[in-house]
Motif scaffolding. Structure first.
Motif, mmCIF file in Angstrom:
data_model
loop_
_atom_site.group_PDB
_atom_site.id
_atom_site.type_symbol
_atom_site.label_atom_id
_atom_site.label_comp_id
_atom_site.label_asym_id
_atom_site.label_seq_id
_atom_site.Cartn_x
_atom_site.Cartn_y
_atom_site.Cartn_z
ATOM 1 N N MET A 1 6.088 -1.185 4.744
ATOM 2 C CA MET A 1 4.255 -1.136 4.551
ATOM 3 C C MET A 1 4.227 -2.560 4.162
ATOM 4 S SD MET A 1 0.900 0.072 4.720
ATOM 5 C CE MET A 1 -0.264 -0.253 3.434
ATOM 6 N N SER A 2 5.057 -2.982 2.513
ATOM 7 C CA SER A 2 5.527 -4.081 1.507
ATOM 8 C C SER A 2 5.452 -5.389 2.881
ATOM 9 C CB SER A 2 6.377 -3.444 0.365
ATOM 10 O OG SER A 2 7.313 -4.099 1.605
ATOM 11 N N ASP A 3 5.953 -5.240 3.667
ATOM 12 C CA ASP A 3 6.148 -6.371 4.204
ATOM 13 C C ASP A 3 5.395 -7.562 5.422
ATOM 14 O OD1 ASP A 3 8.558 -6.657 3.020
ATOM 15 O OD2 ASP A 3 9.620 -6.647 4.522
ATOM 16 N N GLU A 4 3.760 -6.812 5.260
ATOM 17 C CA GLU A 4 2.973 -6.394 6.122
ATOM 18 C C GLU A 4 2.108 -7.403 5.383
ATOM 19 O OE1 GLU A 4 2.405 -3.144 8.887
ATOM 20 O OE2 GLU A 4 4.025 -2.391 8.683
ATOM 21 N N GLN A 5 0.986 -7.630 6.252
ATOM 22 C CA GLN A 5 -0.196 -8.323 5.966
ATOM 23 C C GLN A 5 -0.962 -6.468 5.841
ATOM 24 O OE1 GLN A 5 -1.402 -10.867 5.115
ATOM 25 N NE2 GLN A 5 -3.219 -10.339 4.309
ATOM 26 N N LYS A 6 -2.122 -7.273 4.206
ATOM 27 C CA LYS A 6 -2.258 -5.471 4.263
ATOM 28 C C LYS A 6 -3.807 -6.241 3.856
ATOM 29 C CE LYS A 6 0.950 -3.118 1.096
ATOM 30 N NZ LYS A 6 1.191 -2.675 -0.241
ATOM 31 N N ASN A 7 -4.758 -5.230 4.674
ATOM 32 C CA ASN A 7 -6.175 -5.657 4.230
ATOM 33 C C ASN A 7 -6.907 -4.569 3.725
ATOM 34 O OD1 ASN A 7 -6.867 -6.969 6.588
ATOM 35 N ND2 ASN A 7 -6.271 -6.185 7.863
ATOM 36 N N ARG A 8 -7.821 -5.316 2.562
ATOM 37 C CA ARG A 8 -8.420 -4.467 1.608
ATOM 38 C C ARG A 8 -9.879 -4.378 2.071
ATOM 39 N NH1 ARG A 8 -6.192 -3.614 -3.944
ATOM 40 N NH2 ARG A 8 -8.146 -3.377 -5.064
ATOM 41 N N ASN A 17 -17.853 5.044 -3.190
ATOM 42 C CA ASN A 17 -17.742 3.836 -3.340
ATOM 43 C C ASN A 17 -15.854 4.380 -3.353
ATOM 44 O OD1 ASN A 17 -17.874 1.224 -2.100
ATOM 45 N ND2 ASN A 17 -16.979 0.186 -3.940
ATOM 46 N N TYR A 18 -15.541 3.401 -2.178
ATOM 47 C CA TYR A 18 -13.557 3.597 -2.523
ATOM 48 C C TYR A 18 -13.227 2.653 -1.850
ATOM 49 C CZ TYR A 18 -14.518 8.201 -2.248
ATOM 50 O OH TYR A 18 -14.543 10.082 -2.771
ATOM 51 N N VAL A 19 -12.122 1.840 -1.889
ATOM 52 C CA VAL A 19 -11.222 0.298 -1.952
ATOM 53 C C VAL A 19 -9.983 1.171 -1.087
ATOM 54 C CG1 VAL A 19 -10.125 -1.731 -1.793
ATOM 55 C CG2 VAL A 19 -12.052 -0.908 -3.864
ATOM 56 N N ILE A 20 -9.729 1.133 0.150
ATOM 57 C CA ILE A 20 -8.828 1.267 1.212
ATOM 58 C C ILE A 20 -7.906 -0.023 0.973
ATOM 59 C CG2 ILE A 20 -8.298 2.125 3.155
ATOM 60 C CD1 ILE A 20 -11.086 4.110 3.384
ATOM 61 N N VAL A 21 -6.318 0.672 1.464
ATOM 62 C CA VAL A 21 -5.802 -0.424 1.857
ATOM 63 C C VAL A 21 -4.987 -0.251 2.557
ATOM 64 C CG1 VAL A 21 -4.148 -2.210 0.809
ATOM 65 C CG2 VAL A 21 -5.653 -1.456 -0.728
ATOM 66 N N GLY A 22 -4.724 -1.260 3.949
ATOM 67 C CA GLY A 22 -4.134 -0.330 4.539
ATOM 68 C C GLY A 22 -3.605 -1.456 5.951
ATOM 69 N N ALA A 23 -2.488 -1.258 6.599
ATOM 70 C CA ALA A 23 -2.003 -2.742 7.768
ATOM 71 C C ALA A 23 -2.567 -2.867 8.635
ATOM 72 C CB ALA A 23 -0.461 -2.666 8.212
ATOM 73 N N GLU A 24 -3.433 -1.887 9.374
ATOM 74 C CA GLU A 24 -4.150 -1.737 10.232
ATOM 75 C C GLU A 24 -5.503 -2.572 10.023
ATOM 76 O OE1 GLU A 24 -3.697 1.008 8.540
ATOM 77 O OE2 GLU A 24 -2.047 2.046 9.857
ATOM 78 N N SER A 25 -6.266 -3.269 11.187
ATOM 79 C CA SER A 25 -6.938 -3.590 10.934
ATOM 80 C C SER A 25 -8.875 -3.120 10.289
ATOM 81 C CB SER A 25 -7.930 -4.330 12.307
ATOM 82 O OG SER A 25 -8.688 -2.964 12.740
ATOM 83 N N THR A 26 -9.031 -4.248 9.925
ATOM 84 C CA THR A 26 -10.355 -3.554 8.958
ATOM 85 C C THR A 26 -11.053 -2.856 9.299
ATOM 86 O OG1 THR A 26 -11.980 -5.610 9.307
ATOM 87 C CG2 THR A 26 -10.564 -5.291 7.031
ATOM 88 N N HIS A 27 -11.654 -2.996 10.552
ATOM 89 C CA HIS A 27 -12.337 -2.546 11.944
ATOM 90 C C HIS A 27 -11.328 -0.272 11.809
ATOM 91 C CE1 HIS A 27 -14.055 -0.885 15.436
ATOM 92 N NE2 HIS A 27 -13.259 -0.177 15.843
ATOM 93 N N HIS A 28 -10.530 -0.321 11.661
ATOM 94 C CA HIS A 28 -9.796 0.472 11.956
ATOM 95 C C HIS A 28 -9.491 1.275 10.746
ATOM 96 C CE1 HIS A 28 -6.819 3.671 13.307
ATOM 97 N NE2 HIS A 28 -6.204 3.579 11.772
ATOM 98 N N LEU A 29 -9.887 0.554 9.403
ATOM 99 C CA LEU A 29 -10.009 1.113 8.211
ATOM 100 C C LEU A 29 -11.445 1.636 8.147
ATOM 101 C CD1 LEU A 29 -7.919 -1.249 5.657
ATOM 102 C CD2 LEU A 29 -7.294 1.015 6.920
#
Length: 86
Positions: A1-8, A17-29
């Protein structure tokens, strides 16, 4: 996942309140966070005396239970499909 664009994104789950970071779309998160929030509120309605830690664990247990059931159904469907093809 480090090479992928991450959404925050920042999300609210059960009033926290939580900050979520992931390669998935912001809609998915946001969808994931929304479903967790919904499940926590559903469980809390049925068990209003639960503290947040126990509520979070029960929510996780329910999510894993649902995952296992879906995985079993998927594997059964794969087996049936293989039988049809053979």
């Amino acid at each position: 996942m480090s090479d992928e664009q991450k959404n925050r994104i920042s999300v609210d789950i059960y009033g926290q309140n939580y900050v979520i970071v992931g390669a998935e779309s912001t809609h998915h998160l946001r969808l994931v966070a929304s479903l967790v929030d919904e499940k926590m509120r559903e469980i809390s309605e049925k068990n209003p005396t639960l503290d947040i830690s126990k509520l979070a664990v029960l929510t996780a247990v329910n999510a894993v239970h649902d995952y296992i059931k879906l995985k079993e159904q998927y594997e059964e469907l794969q087996k049936q499909l293989k039988q049809i093809k053979d």
